[in-house]
Design a protein around this motif. Structure first.
Motif, PDB file in Angstrom:
ATOM      1  N   LEU B  97      10.421 -20.914  15.285  1.00  9.72           N
ATOM      2  CA  LEU B  97      10.735 -22.302  14.914  1.00  9.72           C
ATOM      3  C   LEU B  97       9.482 -23.017  14.390  1.00  9.72           C
ATOM      4  CD1 LEU B  97      12.801 -24.620  14.892  1.00  9.72           C
ATOM      5  CD2 LEU B  97      12.135 -25.149  17.228  1.00  9.72           C
ATOM      6  N   ARG B 100       8.542 -22.003  10.917  1.00 11.75           N
ATOM      7  CA  ARG B 100       9.403 -22.646   9.935  1.00 11.75           C
ATOM      8  C   ARG B 100       9.005 -24.109   9.704  1.00 11.75           C
ATOM      9  NH1 ARG B 100      15.791 -22.385  10.069  1.00 11.75           N
ATOM     10  NH2 ARG B 100      15.387 -24.047  11.542  1.00 11.75           N
ATOM     11  N   THR B 101       8.714 -24.788  10.805  1.00 16.92           N
ATOM     12  CA  THR B 101       8.278 -26.185  10.693  1.00 16.92           C
ATOM     13  C   THR B 101       7.035 -26.276   9.823  1.00 16.92           C
ATOM     14  OG1 THR B 101       9.101 -26.589  12.911  1.00 16.92           O
ATOM     15  CG2 THR B 101       7.586 -28.213  12.012  1.00 16.92           C
ATOM     16  N   ALA B 168       5.652 -33.512  22.041  1.00 22.53           N
ATOM     17  CA  ALA B 168       6.934 -33.800  21.406  1.00 22.53           C
ATOM     18  C   ALA B 168       8.000 -32.808  21.866  1.00 22.53           C
ATOM     19  CB  ALA B 168       6.798 -33.766  19.890  1.00 22.53           C
ATOM     20  N   TYR B 169       7.629 -31.529  21.939  1.00 25.60           N
ATOM     21  CA  TYR B 169       8.611 -30.533  22.341  1.00 25.60           C
ATOM     22  C   TYR B 169       8.875 -30.549  23.844  1.00 25.60           C
ATOM     23  CZ  TYR B 169       9.205 -28.383  17.812  1.00 25.60           C
ATOM     24  OH  TYR B 169       9.542 -28.150  16.514  1.00 25.60           O
ATOM     25  N   ARG B 170       7.882 -31.003  24.631  1.00 30.18           N
ATOM     26  CA  ARG B 170       8.055 -30.947  26.086  1.00 30.18           C
ATOM     27  C   ARG B 170       9.275 -31.744  26.524  1.00 30.18           C
ATOM     28  NH1 ARG B 170       3.320 -32.121  29.416  1.00 30.18           N
ATOM     29  NH2 ARG B 170       2.636 -30.545  27.951  1.00 30.18           N
ATOM     30  N   ASP B 171       9.431 -32.956  25.951  1.00 34.43           N
ATOM     31  CA  ASP B 171      10.556 -33.820  26.284  1.00 34.43           C
ATOM     32  C   ASP B 171      11.880 -33.120  26.028  1.00 34.43           C
ATOM     33  OD1 ASP B 171      10.249 -36.233  27.399  1.00 34.43           O
ATOM     34  OD2 ASP B 171      10.581 -37.407  25.584  1.00 34.43           O
ATOM     35  N   GLU B 172      11.960 -32.506  24.843  1.00 29.11           N
ATOM     36  CA  GLU B 172      13.184 -31.810  24.447  1.00 29.11           C
ATOM     37  C   GLU B 172      13.471 -30.631  25.372  1.00 29.11           C
ATOM     38  OE1 GLU B 172      12.456 -30.586  20.373  1.00 29.11           O
ATOM     39  OE2 GLU B 172      14.532 -31.157  20.008  1.00 29.11           O
ATOM     40  N   ASN B 174      12.412 -30.052  28.337  1.00 28.49           N
ATOM     41  CA  ASN B 174      12.746 -30.526  29.667  1.00 28.49           C
ATOM     42  C   ASN B 174      14.208 -30.897  29.773  1.00 28.49           C
ATOM     43  OD1 ASN B 174      11.108 -30.628  31.887  1.00 28.49           O
ATOM     44  ND2 ASN B 174       9.818 -32.231  31.015  1.00 28.49           N
ATOM     45  N   SER B 175      14.698 -31.653  28.768  1.00 31.86           N
ATOM     46  CA  SER B 175      16.076 -32.127  28.889  1.00 31.86           C
ATOM     47  C   SER B 175      17.052 -30.964  28.732  1.00 31.86           C
ATOM     48  CB  SER B 175      16.353 -33.280  27.919  1.00 31.86           C
ATOM     49  OG  SER B 175      16.617 -32.814  26.631  1.00 31.86           O
ATOM     50  N   ILE B 176      16.718 -29.979  27.881  1.00 31.47           N
ATOM     51  CA  ILE B 176      17.632 -28.844  27.708  1.00 31.47           C
ATOM     52  C   ILE B 176      17.641 -27.952  28.948  1.00 31.47           C
ATOM     53  CG2 ILE B 176      18.119 -26.772  26.354  1.00 31.47           C
ATOM     54  CD1 ILE B 176      17.003 -28.305  23.926  1.00 31.47           C
ATOM     55  N   ALA B 188      19.570 -22.348  22.541  1.00 32.41           N
ATOM     56  CA  ALA B 188      19.388 -23.455  21.588  1.00 32.41           C
ATOM     57  C   ALA B 188      18.367 -23.075  20.514  1.00 32.41           C
ATOM     58  CB  ALA B 188      18.954 -24.714  22.324  1.00 32.41           C
ATOM     59  N   LEU B 189      17.273 -22.432  20.938  1.00 35.43           N
ATOM     60  CA  LEU B 189      16.240 -22.021  19.980  1.00 35.43           C
ATOM     61  C   LEU B 189      16.795 -21.008  18.993  1.00 35.43           C
ATOM     62  CD1 LEU B 189      13.152 -21.692  22.363  1.00 35.43           C
ATOM     63  CD2 LEU B 189      13.255 -23.167  20.358  1.00 35.43           C
ATOM     64  N   LYS B 192      19.067 -22.646  16.497  1.00 35.81           N
ATOM     65  CA  LYS B 192      18.297 -23.413  15.511  1.00 35.81           C
ATOM     66  C   LYS B 192      17.675 -22.476  14.477  1.00 35.81           C
ATOM     67  CE  LYS B 192      16.867 -27.181  13.995  1.00 35.81           C
ATOM     68  NZ  LYS B 192      17.627 -28.404  13.799  1.00 35.81           N
TER      69      LYS B 192
END
Lengths: 235, 195
Positions: B97, B100-101, B168-172, B174-176, B188-189, B192
């Protein structure tokens, strides 16, 4: 209690000469989002509006208009914004930065033909960064809870007050005619068009776009307030 | 007086290796930027081919990124809770990912230049190299945080205008992980990356 521990940790890391990113990386997820269900609703609404209306308009704007025209429009609004940036730098006690901002307005409004050309940037007068949300932050206000505003997008309790102050001090707000609405709409489209690339980047890189956007917004705003504090301290 | 001289000598002794250390990190960032910029400019149609861009990132940048550490930090407290196999899978998918970014961001190097401004040592063996991209109305500040833990410098965080990638990714993440566990994050990864 938790907040004081966290600020102590941040202060300790800061004194150790570490980077801000490091301090953030070691503290727990820095978000305060009690309205998350409502926010997610508005976020979805904004996304839908983006897809059906705003992105297509922004894309047409970018393809139909030649670059000099787009830049001219961006510069005229940027010139207006420099007035507000300068006022905020004054409020933050950053006299020298305010001087730069007002010199930019003076030069761009005259030599730059009513703001169409950003002459000042070529004369080593760089565009500053300032808004009332930042000023409140420099004065010590915490961002408070995260908010997603309809149409406007990510914000916080503090930054929403900042935005309201900006709207209240904008002459266009008091001109109730087609021209002022047109001008506000035009600026909106121009900003959207300028950010199409960023929006696409978030699309490709995020798993939970809401959480990702929230984090980017809060980190960015914290950095803007921090740089304001540093500039105010070093004046 | 003697104490002053001694402490001065100590200070100089402490600073010398730190500076040499930073020079290595600065050099690496400068070299990476120069290489990739040269490739993008030599080959302008590259920008329109996501596959070629990804190959370029894979070849030139990926070896200098510590994806293991990036993933570990992005997962935070959830890292030790994942099994060895799961950890490997998250690292593999997350690096895809990120590649790609990065590929998407590279297109802008056509008309922008990267300038190394300075660097500073953080706690431990970490160094943050501050750079700016110039060529637009306003320069964009990009900081690279590197560590030399396992021989040779490798990047583990990138901070764009004060926004740290890992944070930035930690928040995401964590919630997943909170809602559907580590397997949910891997799924999810994968989903994506398949898009």
């Amino acid at each position: 209690m938790i907040r004081s521990v966290r600020s102590a940790v941040i202060a300790a890391v800061f004194f150790a000469g570490s980077s801000l990113s490091c301090a953030l990386a070691q503290s727990p997820a820095p978000h305060n989002d009690p309205l998350e269900p409502v926010n997610r609703g508005f976020f979805a609404l904004n996304e839908a509006l983006d897809t059906v209306a705003l992105k297509p308009i922004a894309t047409i704007w970018n393809t139909v208009l030649p670059k000099p025209v787009r830049m001219g429009v961006a510069n005229v609004f940027g010139n207006l914004d420099d007035v507000f940036i300068g006022a905020n730098h004054l409020l933050q006690g950053r006299g020298r930065d305010a001087m730069t901002d007002f010199s930019r307005v003076l030069i761009n409004s005259t030599v730059g033909i009513a703001g169409l050309i950003d002459v000042a940037s070529t004369q080593n007068l760089q565009k500053g960064e300032g808004d009332f949300g930042q000023t409140l932050g420099v004065w010590g206000a915490e961002p408070g809870f995260y908010l997603v505003l309809p149409l406007m997008g990510p914000s916080s309790a503090r930054d929403t007050i900042g935005r309201a102050a900006r709207v209240a001090s904008d002459p266009r707000t008091y001109m109730v005619d087609a021209w002022s609405y047109g001008l506000i709409g035009l600026e909106f489209v121009q900003i959207k068009a300028d950010n199409v690339d960023n929006a696409n980047l978030i699309d490709t890189s995020s798993l939970d776009k809401y959480a990702f956007t929230r984090n980017l917004y809060l980190q960015r705003r914290a950095a803007i307030v921090q740089s304001g504090r540093e500039a105010a301290g070093a004046r | 007086m003697l104490r002053f001289v001694v402490s001065l000598c100590l200070a100089v002794l402490c600073m010398a290796p730190a500076r040499a250390q930073n020079a290595g990190a600065e050099d690496l960032v400068r070299r990476m930027a120069a290489e990739v910029t040269a490739q993008v400019r030599k080959n302008p149609e590259l920008v329109n081919s996501p596959a070629q861009l990804a190959a370029l990132v894979e070849q030139r940048l990926a070896p200098r990124f510590d994806f293991n550490r990036v993933t570990q930090m992005a997962m935070g407290r959830n890292w030790p809770r994942a099994s060895g196999g799961e950890q490997g899978q998250v690292v593999a998918e997350f690096s895809k990912l990120l590649v790609r970014t990065y590929s998407n961001a590279l297109a802008s190097l056509r008309d922008l230049d990267v300038q190394v401004r300075d660097s500073r040592s953080n706690s431990g063996s970490d160094v943050t190299v501050r750079t700016q991209m110039i060529g637009r109305a306003k320069p964009v500040a990009i900081d690279y945080t590197l560590s030399s833990a396992s021989g040779g410098w490798r990047v583990y965080d990138v901070t764009v205008e004060g926004v740290s990638l890992i944070t930035a990714y930690r928040d995401e993440f964590n919630s997943i992980v909170g809602s559907s566990g580590v397997p949910g994050l891997i799924a999810a990864l994968k989903q994506k990356n398949a898009k």
